[in-house]
Design an enzyme around this catalytic site. Sequence first.
Site, PDB file in Angstrom:
ATOM      1  N   SER A 241      58.272   7.340  42.373  1.00 22.16           N
ATOM      2  CA  SER A 241      58.478   5.913  42.114  1.00 22.16           C
ATOM      3  C   SER A 241      58.902   5.603  40.674  1.00 22.16           C
ATOM      4  CB  SER A 241      57.181   5.176  42.464  1.00 22.16           C
ATOM      5  OG  SER A 241      57.385   3.808  42.405  1.00 22.16           O
ATOM      6  N   PHE A 361      52.772  -0.534  33.847  1.00 28.32           N
ATOM      7  CA  PHE A 361      52.353  -0.087  35.193  1.00 28.32           C
ATOM      8  C   PHE A 361      53.026   1.221  35.619  1.00 28.32           C
ATOM      9  CE2 PHE A 361      54.995  -3.458  37.851  1.00 28.32           C
ATOM     10  CZ  PHE A 361      56.171  -2.840  37.489  1.00 28.32           C
ATOM     11  N   GLU A 362      52.468   1.776  36.687  1.00 24.02           N
ATOM     12  CA  GLU A 362      52.861   3.102  37.197  1.00 24.02           C
ATOM     13  C   GLU A 362      52.771   4.177  36.108  1.00 24.02           C
ATOM     14  OE1 GLU A 362      55.767   3.457  40.198  1.00 24.02           O
ATOM     15  OE2 GLU A 362      55.582   1.372  40.785  1.00 24.02           O
ATOM     16  N   GLY A 363      51.757   4.003  35.260  1.00 31.97           N
ATOM     17  CA  GLY A 363      51.529   4.923  34.152  1.00 31.97           C
ATOM     18  C   GLY A 363      52.084   4.332  32.879  1.00 31.97           C
TER      19      GLY A 363
END
Length: 378
Positions: A241, A361-363
């Site tokens: 992603s 977000f997402e790391g």
Amino acid sequence: MFNMSFTDEQKDLQKMVREFAQKRVFPQAKELDRAGVFAGDLFNEIFQMGLHCMNQPEEYGGPGLDSVTCALLIEELAKGDVGFATTIAANGLAAYPVILAGTDEQKKRFFEIVDHGKLAGFCLTEPNAGSDAASIATTARLDGDEYILDGSKCFITNGGVADVYTVFATVDRSKGLKGLCAFLVERDRTGVSVGKKEDKLGIRTTSTCDVIFQNVRIPITNLLGEEGQGFKIAMETLDCSRPVVGALGVGLGQAAVDMSIKYAKERVQFGKPIAAFQAIQFMLADMAIQVEASRWLVYRAAHLKDAGQPFTKEAAMAKTIASDTAMKVSVDAVQIFGGYGFSREYPIEKLMRDAKILQIFEGTNQIQRMVIANQLFK
Ligand code: CAA
């Protein structure tokens, strides 16, 4: 060898999504952002276009788009509204654990829900498990042929509007990340509820909520992969992603460049358009360089994934450069617009607000640098 050219099908899809984003999404974004509401009508429109879950495999009724095509389309959506593009990207994020680890029967069940124009949410984050994803406290207790889930997730994209979730929980906290499991959880199960809705700085058109699991019974057949594989599934999902988050950044950055060029040609000061001043030209040149460099790193990561080659490092690089660039160029765009850039009447300040989450977000981009450094030393 990286030889990127796009097929006619990719170009047609890109054109279709660009028109949708410019004619339908962008004109509504300002009001929806102000109200902080999810654009249900726009979601129905992209569902009708068959693009609401871009990575849904063809054999399960979806478009089955590869990662490069997803990046092209998410970039176009993000030019219209990063919040709306995030809703679609997060649908794909939630689908990845099922695509990567689900059985045929689980894929059929999950995508049957999605196929009815429904959204999905990826439930990893908890109040005390953000960057440290392995410290998840949501528990999954086996009871006969069912698991019982208990715990609270926070900052869940699509949390309030999803009909199905992919959920991470631990069967044994003492085992750390080796105790984590991934589950498919339908929204209508008893004990699943949506909690606090976040009032956010940016991406206000996407639903971000707490999702609570209280004594939720799910059949053992909802376990994705095997017990203890949850952390690996989460990491592989995030790898897949992160180029998509990069594409969100590229779309936002390109919108900032395009709007700034148009404004610089129109805005007259000292008797000429500000585009005639080298101070503005150099800023725009730097912005364009950074966006273009980000775009090609996003394509590169997506291409490696599509080619079945290792891409963990490149995915983290693409996410990092594209989100840092989105932040930088949106701040520069505000500067070029001057006082008008600071005014909520113009669409520029929204870009700056929307950009910030891409670095988080997402790391976070600090975590991305850890991932990249780990890969460099392998
Ligand atoms: N693919 C497959 N396996 C992987 C992997 C990957 N990319 N990365 C790690 N693993 C495996 C390792 O092989 C290792 O397995 P073994 O023990 O069997 O060898 C195990 O996982 C542990 O790996 P590490 O020791 O490298 O893990 P770590 O604990 O040092 O670091 C981390 C992990 C990178 C910090 C990780 O916790 C991480 O990525 N954190 C960030 C989490 C995150 O992105 N959260 C965002 C939430 S989702 C979101 O934002 C959604 C939304 O709604 C928008």
